[in-house]
Design a protein around this motif. Structure first.
Motif, PDB file in Angstrom:
ATOM      1  N   LEU A  33      19.416  38.813 -13.133  1.00 44.78           N
ATOM      2  CA  LEU A  33      20.201  38.771 -11.977  1.00 44.78           C
ATOM      3  C   LEU A  33      21.170  39.960 -11.804  1.00 44.78           C
ATOM      4  N   GLY A  34      20.789  40.742 -10.551  1.00 39.26           N
ATOM      5  CA  GLY A  34      21.441  41.941 -10.641  1.00 39.26           C
ATOM      6  C   GLY A  34      20.533  43.134 -11.349  1.00 39.26           C
ATOM      7  N   CYS A  35      19.267  43.135 -10.849  1.00 36.61           N
ATOM      8  CA  CYS A  35      18.481  44.273 -11.622  1.00 36.61           C
ATOM      9  C   CYS A  35      18.622  45.669 -11.320  1.00 36.61           C
ATOM     10  N   VAL A  67      16.408  40.172  -9.478  1.00 40.97           N
ATOM     11  CA  VAL A  67      16.910  39.853  -8.320  1.00 40.97           C
ATOM     12  C   VAL A  67      18.102  40.827  -7.910  1.00 40.97           C
ATOM     13  N   GLU A  68      17.981  41.660  -6.778  1.00 39.20           N
ATOM     14  CA  GLU A  68      18.940  42.652  -6.329  1.00 39.20           C
ATOM     15  C   GLU A  68      19.274  42.700  -5.168  1.00 39.20           C
ATOM     16  N   ILE A  69      20.639  42.789  -4.810  1.00 38.58           N
ATOM     17  CA  ILE A  69      21.206  42.557  -3.746  1.00 38.58           C
ATOM     18  C   ILE A  69      21.281  43.762  -2.658  1.00 38.58           C
ATOM     19  N   ASP A 105      20.510  37.916  -2.938  1.00 35.39           N
ATOM     20  CA  ASP A 105      22.029  37.927  -3.458  1.00 35.39           C
ATOM     21  C   ASP A 105      21.789  36.803  -4.545  1.00 35.39           C
ATOM     22  N   ALA A 106      22.263  36.940  -5.958  1.00 38.60           N
ATOM     23  CA  ALA A 106      22.141  36.113  -7.016  1.00 38.60           C
ATOM     24  C   ALA A 106      22.694  35.043  -6.860  1.00 38.60           C
ATOM     25  N   ALA A 107      23.779  34.847  -6.017  1.00 39.07           N
ATOM     26  CA  ALA A 107      24.601  33.725  -5.695  1.00 39.07           C
ATOM     27  C   ALA A 107      23.680  32.743  -5.152  1.00 39.07           C
TER      28      ALA A 107
HETATM   29  C1  LIG Z   1      25.026  46.935 -14.358  1.00 36.24           C
HETATM   30  S1  LIG Z   1      23.964  46.780 -13.016  1.00 36.24           S
HETATM   31  C2  LIG Z   1      22.560  46.078 -14.044  1.00 36.24           C
HETATM   32  C3  LIG Z   1      21.073  46.685 -13.981  1.00 36.24           C
HETATM   33  C4  LIG Z   1      20.037  45.866 -14.730  1.00 36.24           C
HETATM   34  N1  LIG Z   1      20.288  44.656 -14.829  1.00 36.24           N
HETATM   35  C5  LIG Z   1      19.877  46.472 -15.938  1.00 36.24           C
HETATM   36  O1  LIG Z   1      20.303  45.996 -16.839  1.00 36.24           O
HETATM   37  O2  LIG Z   1      19.529  47.701 -16.250  1.00 36.24           O
HETATM   38  C6  LIG Z   1      24.316  45.655 -11.718  1.00 36.24           C
HETATM   39  C7  LIG Z   1      23.253  45.349 -10.601  1.00 36.24           C
HETATM   40  O3  LIG Z   1      23.726  44.158 -10.091  1.00 36.24           O
HETATM   41  C8  LIG Z   1      23.844  44.223  -8.763  1.00 36.24           C
HETATM   42  N2  LIG Z   1      24.365  43.129  -8.207  1.00 36.24           N
HETATM   43  C9  LIG Z   1      25.795  42.954  -7.833  1.00 36.24           C
HETATM   44  N3  LIG Z   1      25.937  41.769  -7.245  1.00 36.24           N
HETATM   45  C10 LIG Z   1      24.767  41.281  -6.948  1.00 36.24           C
HETATM   46  C11 LIG Z   1      24.492  39.899  -6.205  1.00 36.24           C
HETATM   47  N4  LIG Z   1      25.504  39.190  -5.960  1.00 36.24           N
HETATM   48  N5  LIG Z   1      23.218  39.637  -6.158  1.00 36.24           N
HETATM   49  C12 LIG Z   1      22.236  40.535  -6.745  1.00 36.24           C
HETATM   50  N6  LIG Z   1      22.623  41.574  -7.355  1.00 36.24           N
HETATM   51  C13 LIG Z   1      23.691  41.988  -7.350  1.00 36.24           C
HETATM   52  C14 LIG Z   1      24.161  45.617  -8.399  1.00 36.24           C
HETATM   53  O4  LIG Z   1      23.836  45.919  -7.233  1.00 36.24           O
HETATM   54  C15 LIG Z   1      23.615  46.303  -9.466  1.00 36.24           C
HETATM   55  O5  LIG Z   1      22.335  46.934  -9.026  1.00 36.24           O
END
Ligand SMILES: C[S@@+](CC[C@H](N)C(=O)[O-])C[C@H]1O[C@@H](n2cnc3c(N)ncnc32)[C@H](O)[C@@H]1O
Length: 268
Positions: A113-115, A135-137, A173-175
């Motif tokens: 979640l937040g990839c 899952v990426e926003i 959105d992960a939410a």
């Molecule tokens: C610290 S990075 C982590 C990257 C990846 N998970 C990794 O381990 O390499 C956080 C990511 O979460 C995404 N993000 C933040 N809020 C989000 C949301 N509500 N839904 C989906 N993605 C989200 C950000 O855009 C960012 O790309």
């Protein structure tokens, strides 16, 4: 830009930890910064090692770099709670995955979640997961992640690795993400602040209550671990500070050399 980033960070800090902690943290940060500015000049920064990770060079992908949350605007309410993009150090990821029960590694869907650019999804495909989902926003990161999946699959098949777990990356959105059926390994690399994490933990709890099944939550850089500690359906199974290996440290301009990690499992 710097002022906007500071205001954003302050808002997130208050939402996550309350006013008292936010003020104390800001004061400590300022003190450290004042101490550091006398030593860190532009010349020193120019000599810091490249931020491109060896992983990217090896597989012809683009997962490196730091993207601040102010540069990841999508128009969603969740934007305010985005931390930033930064890819996980592969050595940390592999160390943590070695602590996940083998039965889950062999039967679960891995969900990041937040990839971001998808580094963890690529790494997860090396395990015998049923599938690896990101899952990426942010659309600009999602686009790169989709390209990375194609490039990584091609590079690994040239090496004779055609047994990777199937990968997919969703722009969402992960939410609002609905968890799939079957066992789960939900992976979080401190992607968002408390309001979104609260919602995700509620959604996961509801999904597991509707269809009871085994699940693990892997939380790296676990700043908001109290949210998981309080989830009645989870129990912390492991926690450690994991040191990065040399290739992760060389690519790191954030200044960290270790990550605080934890794994939570559903009650059996
Ligand atoms: C610290 S990075 C982590 C990257 C990846 N998970 C990794 O381990 O390499 C956080 C990511 O979460 C995404 N993000 C933040 N809020 C989000 C949301 N509500 N839904 C989906 N993605 C989200 C950000 O855009 C960012 O790309």
């Amino acid at each position: 830009m710097h002022a906007r980033r500071t205001v954003r960070t302050a808002r997130q800090m208050v939402a996550n930890h309350g006013w008292a902690t936010a003020v104390r943290t800001a004061r400590d940060h300022l003190k450290k910064k004042l101490r550091r500015t006398s030593q860190l000049t532009d010349d020193t920064i120019a000599w810091l090692p490249t931020a491109e990770h060896e992983f990217d060079r090896q597989y012809g992908v683009d997962t490196s770099g730091l993207v601040w949350s102010v540069d990841l605007k999508t128009g969603s309410r969740s934007d305010a709670w985005n931390t930033a993009y930064y890819g996980i150090g592969p050595s940390v990821f592999r160390h943590v995955m070695a602590q996940v029960p083998g039965s889950l590694l062999r039967s679960a869907t891995f969900i990041d979640l937040g990839c971001g650019k998808g580094r963890a999804v690529l790494l997860a495909s090396e395990y015998p997961f049923v599938q690896a989902i990101g899952v990426e926003i942010a659309p600009q990161l999602h686009r790169i992640a989709v390209e990375n999946v194609g490039r990584y699959t091609a590079a690994r098949s040239m090496e004779g690795r055609s047994d990777l777990a199937p990968m997919s990356v969703l722009l969402q959105d992960a939410a609002e993400y609905r968890f799939p059926a079957g066992p789960l390994v939900v992976y979080l690399y401190h992607p968002f602040c408390r309001p979104v994490l609260d919602q995700v933990v509620r959604n996961l709890g509801r999904s597991l209550a509707e269809t009871p099944r085994n699940a693990a939550v892997v939380y790296i850089n676990h700043e908001l671990r109290d949210v998981l500690d309080r989830a009645p359906y989870l129990q912390q199974a492991w926690s450690a500070t994991v040191q990065m290996d040399v290739s992760d440290r060389l690519a790191d301009r954030v200044g960290s050399s270790a990550e605080d990690c934890a794994i939570y499992l559903t009650h059996s």
